[in-house]
Design a protein around this motif. Structure first.
Motif, PDB file in Angstrom:
ATOM      1  N   PHE A  21       9.064   4.831  -5.484  1.00 48.52           N
ATOM      2  CA  PHE A  21       7.667   5.177  -5.183  1.00 48.52           C
ATOM      3  C   PHE A  21       7.374   5.032  -3.689  1.00 48.52           C
ATOM      4  O   PHE A  21       6.616   5.816  -3.113  1.00 48.52           O
ATOM      5  N   ALA A  22       7.977   4.025  -3.054  1.00 48.83           N
ATOM      6  CA  ALA A  22       7.723   3.776  -1.632  1.00 48.83           C
ATOM      7  C   ALA A  22       8.223   4.919  -0.756  1.00 48.83           C
ATOM      8  O   ALA A  22       7.706   5.130   0.350  1.00 48.83           O
ATOM      9  N   LEU A  58       0.822  -1.208   0.000  1.00 51.41           N
ATOM     10  CA  LEU A  58       0.000   0.000   0.000  1.00 51.41           C
ATOM     11  C   LEU A  58       0.859   1.262   0.000  1.00 51.41           C
ATOM     12  O   LEU A  58       0.438   2.306  -0.510  1.00 51.41           O
ATOM     13  N   ARG A  59       2.061   1.169   0.544  1.00 51.48           N
ATOM     14  CA  ARG A  59       2.981   2.320   0.494  1.00 51.48           C
ATOM     15  C   ARG A  59       3.399   2.594  -0.954  1.00 51.48           C
ATOM     16  O   ARG A  59       3.498   3.752  -1.373  1.00 51.48           O
ATOM     17  N   LEU A  60       3.654   1.541  -1.705  1.00 48.56           N
ATOM     18  CA  LEU A  60       3.967   1.676  -3.122  1.00 48.56           C
ATOM     19  C   LEU A  60       2.770   2.249  -3.874  1.00 48.56           C
ATOM     20  O   LEU A  60       2.907   3.180  -4.680  1.00 48.56           O
ATOM     21  N   THR A  82      -0.100   6.703  -6.600  1.00 48.79           N
ATOM     22  CA  THR A  82      -1.318   7.509  -6.659  1.00 48.79           C
ATOM     23  C   THR A  82      -0.998   8.996  -6.542  1.00 48.79           C
ATOM     24  O   THR A  82      -1.615   9.838  -7.214  1.00 48.79           O
ATOM     25  N   ILE A  83      -0.018   9.327  -5.706  1.00 49.68           N
ATOM     26  CA  ILE A  83       0.425  10.724  -5.609  1.00 49.68           C
ATOM     27  C   ILE A  83       1.004  11.179  -6.951  1.00 49.68           C
ATOM     28  O   ILE A  83       0.699  12.275  -7.431  1.00 49.68           O
ATOM     29  N   ALA A  84       1.809  10.330  -7.567  1.00 48.07           N
ATOM     30  CA  ALA A  84       2.374  10.663  -8.887  1.00 48.07           C
ATOM     31  C   ALA A  84       1.262  10.855  -9.910  1.00 48.07           C
ATOM     32  O   ALA A  84       1.320  11.771 -10.739  1.00 48.07           O
ATOM     33  N   ALA A  85       0.251  10.004  -9.839  1.00 55.09           N
ATOM     34  CA  ALA A  85      -0.872  10.103 -10.771  1.00 55.09           C
ATOM     35  C   ALA A  85      -1.625  11.414 -10.586  1.00 55.09           C
ATOM     36  O   ALA A  85      -2.050  12.050 -11.560  1.00 55.09           O
TER      37      ALA A  85
END
Length: 429
Positions: A214-215, A102-104, A109-112
């Motif tokens: 990403f993490a 979920l951290r990944l 999702t933030i990048a998106a």
């Protein structure tokens, strides 16, 4: 400074990996909520302040990559996570995939949100079947709880993630080859330009980052880029997941702040050389990394310091080899791997690895001569300068470093001697 610190591995082993409620109770999705109330460029600024470098091995500044992706025009943009992890000796991404996916997912999702992307993919190597199962469960739960899919956190933001299964090739760790494989084609590197950020998946602008990269995003956004950076050095922000393996007592994955030395990693965390043996070499960065000697162990983990020493941190693999092993035999295993894994697209890599292995075999059976050193150096130069992709350019690194630091063992084998006692059936030592 503590030898270990848990920033991106804080939840590992503490929560059920796909349980959103447990993830949120431990600080999860705090960063996404914060990011969705910030301007995209302000989030990117935090990432730039963190000095987060790409953790897959290339070490490109993540904030710069995100800024470039943001500035590229396009109605459709994709977010891709490279979770192929095919570099031998590297198993740190699997820890995130298995214990805190979920951290990944939050980082993607933030990048998106920043790039206004609606679709993301996590390309997981085929050998990680169990990891794929865990990540798919996490995606389903995140969607059920309103953190993925339509109307994320009650807004009109929509983002979905799909898991793709890797095809088993080492070369798809190279981002453009991964994109080709994701499209159902043979996993071979693309000609560049155009670059992936402009024309990536399905010829659309695409952001590709590694699992570990990403993490790290959720910590950076929630706590601030400068705080994350404070755990590292001037040139290398934050922490690094290190995969310690080989002839060491405590093998495993450790999260360490940049600035930690290799000696601390091997002796303080790893418990030293197993079975009371002596250290012969350490290979840093996987099979495509350099082999170094004990007098280099006080080198601090830092992209700048490693670069000055002529080596690379790479994926974060640290392989410890004791003095019962023969360097020639060690290299033979590496180049059998590269011969098997070369995609065959370019001649320097396809044929160069075969020729390196052929000459290594000559040293191993005592038939090498001085001319073979010259041939080694020619092949190394050609591969580094003319291979089509970075993997082909890096393939001769292990040989190049061993010729530099272990020339005496090559000479021993040239006259049919092996101080480790592993070569020559006649038993010459």
């Amino acid at each position: 400074m503590s030898i270990t610190v848990k920033l991106i591995t804080a939840n590992c082993g503490k929560i059920v990996p796909f349980n959103v409620h447990e993830y949120v109770a431990n600080g999860g999705y705090k960063a996404l909520r914060k990011a969705m109330n910030m301007e995209p460029l302000d989030v990117i600024s935090e990432v730039k302040d963190s000095m987060l470098m790409g953790r897959g091995g290339a070490a490109y500044p993540t904030g710069v990559k995100w800024e470039q992706a943001y500035n590229i025009k396009g109605d459709t943009k994709y977010i891709v996570c490279n979770a192929d992890e095919g570099e031998p000796g590297t198993f740190k991404d699997k820890v995130i995939l298995d214990q805190d996916p979920l951290r990944l997912i939050e980082g993607m999702t933030i990048a998106a949100y920043i790039l206004n992307s609606r679709k993301g993919f996590i390309y997981i190597r085929g050998e990680y079947a169990k990891s794929q199962e865990i990540v798919n469960k996490a995606i389903a739960e995140a969607k059920k709880q309103g953190y993925l899919g339509k109307n994320i956190l009650g807004t009109d933001f929509e983002f979905n993630i799909e898991v793709l299964t890797g095809a088993g090739g080492y070369v798809v760790g190279e981002n453009s080859a991964l994109i080709e494989s994701s499209e159902g084609k043979a996993g071979r590197p693309r000609m560049k330009p155009p670059y992936i950020k402009v024309s990536g998946l399905y010829k659309k602008p695409t952001l590709v980052n590694n699992v570990e990269t990403f993490a790290a995003i959720s910590y950076i956004v929630s706590e601030g880029g400068k705080k994350y950076r404070s755990f590292g050095t001037e040139f290398s922000g934050g922490t690094k997941l290190v995969c310690l393996s080989g002839n060491v007592v405590n093998r495993g994955v450790y999260e360490v702040p940049f600035g930690t030395t290799l000696r601390q990693i091997i002796y303080d965390l790893g418990g030293g050389i197993a079975d009371g043996k002596n250290l012969k070499l350490v290979q840093v960065g996987g099979s495509s990394g350099a082999c170094i000697t004990e007098d280099m162990l006080d080198l601090p983990l830092c992209y700048n310091e490693f670069k000055k020493a002529g080596i690379s941190i790479g994926s974060g693999a640290v392989l410890v080899v004791d003095d019962t092993h023969c360097v020639i035999d060690f290299l033979e295993h590496i180049y059998k791997f590269f011969v098997h894994e070369s995609c065959g697209k370019c001649t320097p890599c396809r044929e160069g690895n075969k020729q390196i292995l052929r000459i290594i075999d000559k040293f191993e059976n005592g038939t090498a001569d001085y001319k073979d050193y010259e041939n080694f150096n020619k092949i190394i130069k050609v591969m580094k300068c003319t291979s089509f992709c970075g993997l082909g350019k890096a393939a001769p690194t292990a040989l190049d470093s061993c010729l530099k630091y272990f020339k005496d063992e090559f000479e021993e084998h040239r006259i049919m001697r092996c101080s480790a006692g592993n070569c020559f059936s006649q038993g010459e030592v």
